[in-house]
Design a protein around this motif. Structure first.
Motif, PDB file in Angstrom:
ATOM      1  N   PHE A 140     -43.202 -58.103  -0.838  1.00 29.44           N
ATOM      2  CA  PHE A 140     -42.795 -58.589   0.436  1.00 29.44           C
ATOM      3  C   PHE A 140     -41.562 -58.526   0.963  1.00 29.44           C
ATOM      4  O   PHE A 140     -40.763 -59.376   0.322  1.00 29.44           O
ATOM      5  CB  PHE A 140     -43.516 -60.115   0.737  1.00 29.44           C
ATOM      6  N   GLY A 141     -41.206 -57.591   2.078  1.00 33.26           N
ATOM      7  CA  GLY A 141     -39.957 -57.545   2.438  1.00 33.26           C
ATOM      8  C   GLY A 141     -39.412 -57.763   3.796  1.00 33.26           C
ATOM      9  O   GLY A 141     -40.687 -58.036   4.499  1.00 33.26           O
ATOM     10  N   LYS A 142     -38.253 -58.086   4.283  1.00 32.98           N
ATOM     11  CA  LYS A 142     -37.947 -58.070   5.586  1.00 32.98           C
ATOM     12  C   LYS A 142     -37.921 -56.871   6.467  1.00 32.98           C
ATOM     13  O   LYS A 142     -38.190 -56.645   7.680  1.00 32.98           O
ATOM     14  CB  LYS A 142     -36.947 -58.943   5.691  1.00 32.98           C
ATOM     15  N   THR A 143     -37.518 -55.834   5.686  1.00 34.49           N
ATOM     16  CA  THR A 143     -37.148 -54.487   6.337  1.00 34.49           C
ATOM     17  C   THR A 143     -37.390 -53.599   5.175  1.00 34.49           C
ATOM     18  O   THR A 143     -37.462 -53.619   4.072  1.00 34.49           O
ATOM     19  CB  THR A 143     -35.990 -54.319   6.874  1.00 34.49           C
ATOM     20  N   PHE A 144     -37.546 -52.235   5.765  1.00 36.87           N
ATOM     21  CA  PHE A 144     -37.760 -50.899   4.824  1.00 36.87           C
ATOM     22  C   PHE A 144     -36.691 -50.818   3.728  1.00 36.87           C
ATOM     23  O   PHE A 144     -37.320 -50.494   2.645  1.00 36.87           O
ATOM     24  CB  PHE A 144     -37.902 -49.741   5.733  1.00 36.87           C
ATOM     25  N   MET A 145     -35.573 -51.116   4.094  1.00 35.40           N
ATOM     26  CA  MET A 145     -34.636 -50.732   3.018  1.00 35.40           C
ATOM     27  C   MET A 145     -34.665 -51.902   1.880  1.00 35.40           C
ATOM     28  O   MET A 145     -33.595 -51.636   0.836  1.00 35.40           O
ATOM     29  CB  MET A 145     -33.402 -50.538   3.559  1.00 35.40           C
ATOM     30  N   ASP A 146     -35.565 -52.764   1.801  1.00 33.86           N
ATOM     31  CA  ASP A 146     -35.536 -53.927   0.796  1.00 33.86           C
ATOM     32  C   ASP A 146     -36.286 -53.005  -0.178  1.00 33.86           C
ATOM     33  O   ASP A 146     -36.026 -53.835  -1.649  1.00 33.86           O
ATOM     34  CB  ASP A 146     -36.412 -54.934   1.493  1.00 33.86           C
ATOM     35  N   VAL A 147     -36.507 -52.099  -0.193  1.00 34.68           N
ATOM     36  CA  VAL A 147     -37.305 -51.360  -1.158  1.00 34.68           C
ATOM     37  C   VAL A 147     -36.622 -49.947  -1.399  1.00 34.68           C
ATOM     38  O   VAL A 147     -35.992 -49.426  -0.418  1.00 34.68           O
ATOM     39  CB  VAL A 147     -38.678 -51.234  -1.416  1.00 34.68           C
ATOM     40  N   PRO A 148     -36.678 -49.348  -2.762  1.00 34.44           N
ATOM     41  CA  PRO A 148     -35.985 -47.973  -2.681  1.00 34.44           C
ATOM     42  C   PRO A 148     -36.704 -46.840  -1.953  1.00 34.44           C
ATOM     43  O   PRO A 148     -37.949 -47.254  -1.596  1.00 34.44           O
ATOM     44  CB  PRO A 148     -36.324 -47.769  -4.208  1.00 34.44           C
ATOM     45  N   VAL A 149     -36.079 -45.930  -1.457  1.00 30.33           N
ATOM     46  CA  VAL A 149     -36.731 -44.915  -0.809  1.00 30.33           C
ATOM     47  C   VAL A 149     -37.885 -44.088  -1.361  1.00 30.33           C
ATOM     48  O   VAL A 149     -37.898 -44.161  -2.655  1.00 30.33           O
ATOM     49  CB  VAL A 149     -35.581 -43.721  -0.571  1.00 30.33           C
ATOM     50  N   GLY A 150     -39.100 -44.281  -0.764  1.00 25.85           N
ATOM     51  CA  GLY A 150     -40.235 -43.835  -1.621  1.00 25.85           C
ATOM     52  C   GLY A 150     -40.906 -44.719  -1.884  1.00 25.85           C
ATOM     53  O   GLY A 150     -42.295 -44.597  -2.524  1.00 25.85           O
ATOM     54  N   GLU A 151     -40.723 -45.875  -1.830  1.00 24.53           N
ATOM     55  CA  GLU A 151     -41.620 -47.268  -2.424  1.00 24.53           C
ATOM     56  C   GLU A 151     -42.130 -47.972  -1.327  1.00 24.53           C
ATOM     57  O   GLU A 151     -41.577 -47.957  -0.116  1.00 24.53           O
ATOM     58  CB  GLU A 151     -40.571 -48.132  -3.244  1.00 24.53           C
ATOM     59  N   PRO A 152     -43.286 -48.399  -1.529  1.00 21.31           N
ATOM     60  CA  PRO A 152     -44.074 -49.223  -0.522  1.00 21.31           C
ATOM     61  C   PRO A 152     -43.671 -50.585  -0.308  1.00 21.31           C
ATOM     62  O   PRO A 152     -43.165 -51.180  -1.230  1.00 21.31           O
ATOM     63  CB  PRO A 152     -45.362 -49.142  -0.923  1.00 21.31           C
ATOM     64  N   LEU A 153     -44.005 -51.160   0.498  1.00 21.55           N
ATOM     65  CA  LEU A 153     -43.797 -52.671   0.831  1.00 21.55           C
ATOM     66  C   LEU A 153     -44.642 -53.358   1.990  1.00 21.55           C
ATOM     67  O   LEU A 153     -45.287 -52.451   2.738  1.00 21.55           O
ATOM     68  CB  LEU A 153     -42.149 -53.042   1.155  1.00 21.55           C
ATOM     69  N   LEU A 154     -44.933 -54.585   1.894  1.00 20.26           N
ATOM     70  CA  LEU A 154     -45.476 -55.263   2.763  1.00 20.26           C
ATOM     71  C   LEU A 154     -44.330 -55.920   3.685  1.00 20.26           C
ATOM     72  O   LEU A 154     -43.563 -56.636   3.066  1.00 20.26           O
ATOM     73  CB  LEU A 154     -46.567 -56.348   2.260  1.00 20.26           C
ATOM     74  N   TYR A 155     -44.787 -56.113   4.875  1.00 22.32           N
ATOM     75  CA  TYR A 155     -43.625 -56.761   5.744  1.00 22.32           C
ATOM     76  C   TYR A 155     -44.223 -57.221   7.025  1.00 22.32           C
ATOM     77  O   TYR A 155     -45.563 -57.059   7.366  1.00 22.32           O
ATOM     78  CB  TYR A 155     -42.467 -55.810   6.168  1.00 22.32           C
ATOM     79  N   ILE A 156     -43.388 -57.974   8.002  1.00 21.55           N
ATOM     80  CA  ILE A 156     -43.910 -58.364   9.445  1.00 21.55           C
ATOM     81  C   ILE A 156     -43.402 -57.385  10.344  1.00 21.55           C
ATOM     82  O   ILE A 156     -42.102 -57.323  10.244  1.00 21.55           O
ATOM     83  CB  ILE A 156     -43.474 -59.944   9.546  1.00 21.55           C
ATOM     84  N   ASP A 157     -44.197 -56.702  11.082  1.00 27.72           N
ATOM     85  CA  ASP A 157     -43.742 -55.762  11.996  1.00 27.72           C
ATOM     86  C   ASP A 157     -43.095 -56.409  13.358  1.00 27.72           C
ATOM     87  O   ASP A 157     -43.194 -57.536  13.523  1.00 27.72           O
ATOM     88  CB  ASP A 157     -44.614 -54.696  12.333  1.00 27.72           C
ATOM     89  N   SER A 158     -42.519 -55.663  14.040  1.00 24.74           N
ATOM     90  CA  SER A 158     -41.884 -56.089  15.288  1.00 24.74           C
ATOM     91  C   SER A 158     -42.827 -56.755  16.403  1.00 24.74           C
ATOM     92  O   SER A 158     -42.442 -57.439  17.265  1.00 24.74           O
ATOM     93  CB  SER A 158     -41.048 -54.937  16.030  1.00 24.74           C
ATOM     94  N   ARG A 159     -44.026 -56.534  16.176  1.00 27.36           N
ATOM     95  CA  ARG A 159     -45.087 -57.206  16.981  1.00 27.36           C
ATOM     96  C   ARG A 159     -45.650 -58.462  16.365  1.00 27.36           C
ATOM     97  O   ARG A 159     -46.555 -59.195  17.151  1.00 27.36           O
ATOM     98  CB  ARG A 159     -46.178 -56.207  17.179  1.00 27.36           C
TER      99      ARG A 159
END
Length: 319
Positions: free
Chosen positions: A259-278
């Motif tokens: 669970f991250g705040k933004t995409f760069m919280d994980v390495p490039v190419g790795e997945p994450l769950l986040y809360i989008d801008s909506r």
């Protein structure tokens, strides 16, 4: 006599020289002919599922400008998934808060074109107007902003001044009606009152003691991120905080995502769950395409358990 004549001539030349020494009067300023300011020009916001590979959008634009040449015409998108009223309603819901009262929204996602479905102009309590088929596309916006009134487009003067086709109401009915409305025509003259609009039946995520069951409602293209109908508020109830590993069942396959705040919280190419801008739960790959990489189809289902609640499935997967 000669002295008097010379004196008169001297006075005459003195006056002439004095007059020549005065600056010439400035010419009158020309009358103002400036075009209407952007603050007073009407705005039409246009959305369709026509795509950009044909001339349909250009024709509709030409019809609008032929009627209202001063209108500001902008777009939401013309790449709504064909026939997807639900997707169009979601895009419209996201865009309307950023436009002022009296904006005219022109929506042509119309799988029922040529049938008995009504062509309408609706008004919200926010003072915005919507020119669209009566097929439920306005339901989320009017539920949020309030329904003021609606009328069916039956007045021929509001339509194209030629034969109306049975398959291109975007050109023949909706575009001219939007243009006349933006040009200041009286909305009450377009046709009879429509007291109740067709409603879109939409599902919402279900919260239980075990977790949240929701739906994959779209892709954030071109990035291929998954959009769910799980809100930030409902997700927060599950107990997860940024940095946690979250087990998620996507179309009956279990994965574990940080669970991250933004995409760069994980390495490039790795997945994450986040809360989008909506304000919804999203699932993405940092600089990648989640839907393509993991062959996820939308619409689909998603389940997120309450924190510390295990998920048991026959074939768990992990990434």
């Amino acid at each position: 006599m000669r002295i008097r004549l010379l004196a008169a001539l001297s006075i005459f030349f003195a006056v002439g020289i004095s007059g020549c020494s005065q600056p010439a009067p400035k010419p009158a300023a020309p009358a103002a002919t400036a075009a209407p300011s952007s603050a007073t020009r009407p705005t039409i916001v246009f959305m369709t599922d026509f795509g950009v590979a044909n001339d349909a959008v250009a024709i509709c634009r030409a019809v609008i400008w032929g009627i209202a040449p001063d209108v500001r015409l902008t777009d939401i998108t013309h790449q709504v998934t064909p026939f997807s009223i639900e997707e169009a309603s979601r895009f419209l819901f996201g865009v309307t808060p950023y436009y002022p009262a009296n904006t005219v929204f022109l929506i042509v996602v119309d799988p029922g074109v040529g049938t008995s479905r009504k062509a309408i102009i609706a008004k919200s309590k926010k003072g915005q107007y919507f020119v669209a088929p009566d097929n439920g596309v306005l339901t989320p916006v009017l539920d949020r902003d309030g329904f003021d009134s609606a009328r069916e487009i039956t007045n021929q003067n509001w339509m194209i001044q030629a034969a109306v086709s049975s398959t291109f109401h975007g050109r023949d009915i909706f575009s001219p009606a939007a243009a006349h409305l933006a040009a200041g025509w009286d909305y009450t003259l377009v046709g009879p009152v429509v007291p109740q609009l067709v409603r879109l039946t939409s599902k919402s995520a279900v919260v239980s003691d075990k977790g949240i069951t929701g739906d994959l409602i779209g892709l954030d293209d071109p990035f291929g991120s998954l959009i769910t109908d799980i809100t930030r508020e409902d997700f927060t109830k599950l107990g997860y905080v940024v940095g946690d590993k979250v087990p998620v069942t996507i179309n009956k396959k279990v994965v574990t995502l940080p669970f991250g705040k933004t995409f760069m919280d994980v390495p490039v190419g790795e997945p994450l769950l986040y809360i989008d801008s909506r304000g919804r739960v999203g699932i993405a790959i940092n600089q990648g395409n989640y839907a393509k990489k993991f062959n996820v189809e939308v619409p689909g289902t998603v389940f997120i358990p309450t924190k510390h609640t295990p998920i048991t499935t026959p074939k768990p997967g992990k990434h």
